[in-house]
Design an enzyme around this catalytic site. Structure first.
Site, PDB file in Angstrom:
ATOM      1  N   THR A  69       0.844  -1.200   0.000  1.00  0.00           N
ATOM      2  CA  THR A  69       0.000   0.000   0.000  1.00  0.00           C
ATOM      3  C   THR A  69       0.877   1.246   0.000  1.00  0.00           C
ATOM      4  O   THR A  69       0.656   2.180  -0.796  1.00  0.00           O
ATOM      5  CB  THR A  69      -0.937  -0.014   1.236  1.00  0.00           C
ATOM      6  OG1 THR A  69      -1.790  -1.162   1.121  1.00  0.00           O
ATOM      7  CG2 THR A  69      -1.774   1.246   1.326  1.00  0.00           C
ATOM      8  N   ASN A 148      -6.018  -9.525  -7.811  1.00  0.00           N
ATOM      9  CA  ASN A 148      -6.149 -10.177  -6.506  1.00  0.00           C
ATOM     10  C   ASN A 148      -7.515 -10.825  -6.285  1.00  0.00           C
ATOM     11  O   ASN A 148      -7.669 -11.648  -5.395  1.00  0.00           O
ATOM     12  CB  ASN A 148      -5.857  -9.176  -5.378  1.00  0.00           C
ATOM     13  CG  ASN A 148      -6.551  -7.858  -5.560  1.00  0.00           C
ATOM     14  OD1 ASN A 148      -6.404  -7.203  -6.589  1.00  0.00           O
ATOM     15  ND2 ASN A 148      -7.335  -7.443  -4.596  1.00  0.00           N
ATOM     16  N   SER A 198       5.048  -7.335  -1.949  1.00  0.00           N
ATOM     17  CA  SER A 198       4.734  -7.312  -0.516  1.00  0.00           C
ATOM     18  C   SER A 198       5.167  -8.634   0.128  1.00  0.00           C
ATOM     19  O   SER A 198       5.028  -9.701  -0.476  1.00  0.00           O
ATOM     20  CB  SER A 198       3.214  -7.127  -0.356  1.00  0.00           C
ATOM     21  OG  SER A 198       2.861  -7.151   1.005  1.00  0.00           O
ATOM     22  N   CYS A 323      -9.412  -6.371   1.380  1.00  0.00           N
ATOM     23  CA  CYS A 323      -9.234  -4.960   1.728  1.00  0.00           C
ATOM     24  C   CYS A 323     -10.513  -4.175   1.521  1.00  0.00           C
ATOM     25  O   CYS A 323     -10.595  -3.002   1.851  1.00  0.00           O
ATOM     26  CB  CYS A 323      -8.113  -4.340   0.900  1.00  0.00           C
ATOM     27  SG  CYS A 323      -6.578  -5.213   1.106  1.00  0.00           S
TER      28      CYS A 323
HETATM   29  N1  PMP Z   1      -1.832  -4.785  -4.223  1.00  0.00           N
HETATM   30  C1  PMP Z   1      -2.442  -5.979  -4.356  1.00  0.00           C
HETATM   31  C2  PMP Z   1      -2.681  -6.521  -5.732  1.00  0.00           C
HETATM   32  C3  PMP Z   1      -2.828  -6.691  -3.226  1.00  0.00           C
HETATM   33  O1  PMP Z   1      -3.444  -7.888  -3.374  1.00  0.00           O
HETATM   34  C4  PMP Z   1      -2.573  -6.153  -1.945  1.00  0.00           C
HETATM   35  C5  PMP Z   1      -2.987  -6.898  -0.681  1.00  0.00           C
HETATM   36  N2  PMP Z   1      -4.371  -7.211  -0.624  1.00  0.00           N
HETATM   37  C6  PMP Z   1      -1.942  -4.901  -1.853  1.00  0.00           C
HETATM   38  C7  PMP Z   1      -1.585  -4.247  -3.017  1.00  0.00           C
HETATM   39  C8  PMP Z   1      -1.667  -4.260  -0.516  1.00  0.00           C
HETATM   40  O2  PMP Z   1      -0.584  -4.907   0.120  1.00  0.00           O
HETATM   41  P1  PMP Z   1      -0.153  -4.602   1.612  1.00  0.00           P
HETATM   42  O3  PMP Z   1      -1.050  -5.402   2.486  1.00  0.00           O
HETATM   43  O4  PMP Z   1       1.285  -5.047   1.687  1.00  0.00           O
HETATM   44  O5  PMP Z   1      -0.289  -3.132   1.834  1.00  0.00           O
END
Ligand code: PMP
Length: 377
Positions: A69, A148, A198, A323
């Protein structure tokens, strides 16, 4: 327990857990000039090398962040600050994670022109449609590698190569979170200037990620402070999380091909099982998806209802993107799915730790769930 929510997060591997302890005990500040500082710095250097080797790039191109993020926010706001003066437009895929979509909307509110390119019915972004949205006023194009929610694989390399040929000044960014250590990613021949990954999606820990920044790209930082991470991400490095990220990458990288074949086999089995259930509709396209993610619907049974039924059987899945808890999936909507399919969508996501037994138990529980829940509808 059957854990099939690996796109939300993965179980930390033993190597990562033991690395956290090692690094927590070596508690010097990597910026300190004494031996304790130098020892801590060595751990960060070691992790940087591991992530760089997995992305096939020089270690200097890797910046550690607090996660994807933050990396995605840094790209959109940082590139806009540096390059968004003469040029005013950005193009992003409408299938992006909320950390891109919401940052892009904020840039829009700040006066930038933002074009969101929708995916096709198969969930895949069309190369030509994306490139057509880019013009000589565009300073940033951002497209994810693997979606995702559906697992759709985007033709990122083709899109970025095409853009660079037509508009060499346009920066290219790929959120590769769901593709990292699953699909081969070579930073150099990806035509990407920036790549986000990540740790907690690859059996590392939460709260750490990395941004690949091609040499010569100038990113204005989000934060100002002590100049760590070449000033792109100042603040004392979380050595334990970073070192554990490196350990997870070192463990997973050599096993990538075997793990991919295992995921393919599990995906095939699950698809076969689901296609035998007449009440299931598979939403992930069969030809162009990561085997690690499978999205399907049981029309008439709300996602949350089936999710909690499965939970009662000790099986953990997702109702879509973790999310955006409860919100209607913009990705499935952009694919033109009916509300009935969207409201009942379930996302299964495998990891290198998933097994045939997991698929068997899931398929049985879905059938039981349908029998039980369809009666009380
Ligand atoms: N980008 C994608 C495609 C994701 O799947 C995610 C996690 N759901 C993120 C960004 C965010 O990652 P983080 O939890 O490390 O902030």
């Amino acid at each position: 327990m059957v854990y099939l929510d690996n796109a939300a997060t993965t179980k930390p591997c033993e190597e990562a857990l033991s690395a956290v302890m090692t690094a927590a005990e070596m508690y010097g500040n990597p910026s300190s000039l004494h031996k304790m500082g130098i020892d801590a710095e060595k751990l960060v250097i070691d992790a940087r090398k591991a992530v760089a080797a997995a992305l096939v790039c020089p270690p200097e191109c890797i910046t550690f962040t607090s996660g994807a993020t933050e990396a995605n926010n840094t790209v959109l706001f940082g590139i806009a600050k540096t390059y968004g003066r003469r040029l005013n437009k950005i193009v992003v895929s409408a299938a992006e994670h909320s950390s891109i979509i919401e940052s892009a909307k904020q840039l829009e509110r700040n006066g930038f022109e933002v074009v969101f390119v929708p995916p096709g019915r198969d969930g895949v972004i069309d190369e030509q449609a994306f490139v057509d949205a880019v013009d000589s006023n565009t300073f940033l194009a951002s497209c994810m590698l693997v979606n995702n929610e559906t697992g759709a694989i985007m033709p990122v390399k083709k899109i970025f190569t095409h853009i660079k040929r037509l508009f060499p000044d346009c920066m290219t960014h790929c959120d590769a979170v769901q593709g990292f250590l699953k699909l081969p990613i070579k930073a150099a021949d990806f035509a990407a200037d920036l790549i986000t990954v990540s740790a907690h999606k690859v059996h590392g820990l939460k709260g750490v990620g990395a941004l690949y920044v091609r040499k010569g790209i100038r990113l204005t930082p989000l934060l100002y402070g002590g100049g760590q991470e070449k000033g792109v991400r100042p603040g004392t490095e979380s050595v334990p999380l970073i070192y554990a990220f490196g350990a997870a990458v070192r463990k997973l990288h050599p096993e990538m091909k075997t793990a991919y074949s295992n995921a393919e086999e599990l995906n095939r089995r699950l698809r076969t099982k689901l296609s035998e259930l007449s009440f299931v509709t598979i939403n992930s396209n069969a030809d162009n998806s990561s085997p690690y993610i499978l999205n399907f619907s049981v029309p008439g049974i709300r996602s949350e209802t089936l999710l909690h039924f499965l939970e009662s059987r000790d099986i953990y899945v997702s109702s879509g993107s973790a999310c955006s808890k409860g919100a209607k999936s913009p990705v499935l909507s952009a694919m033109g799915l009916s509300d009935k399919l969207i409201d009942s969508a379930i996302r299964i996501s495998f990891s290198s730790m998933s097994s045939n037994g997991d698929v068997e138990r899931l398929a049985t529980a879905i059938q039981e769930g349908y029998m039980t829940l369809a009666k009380v509808r």
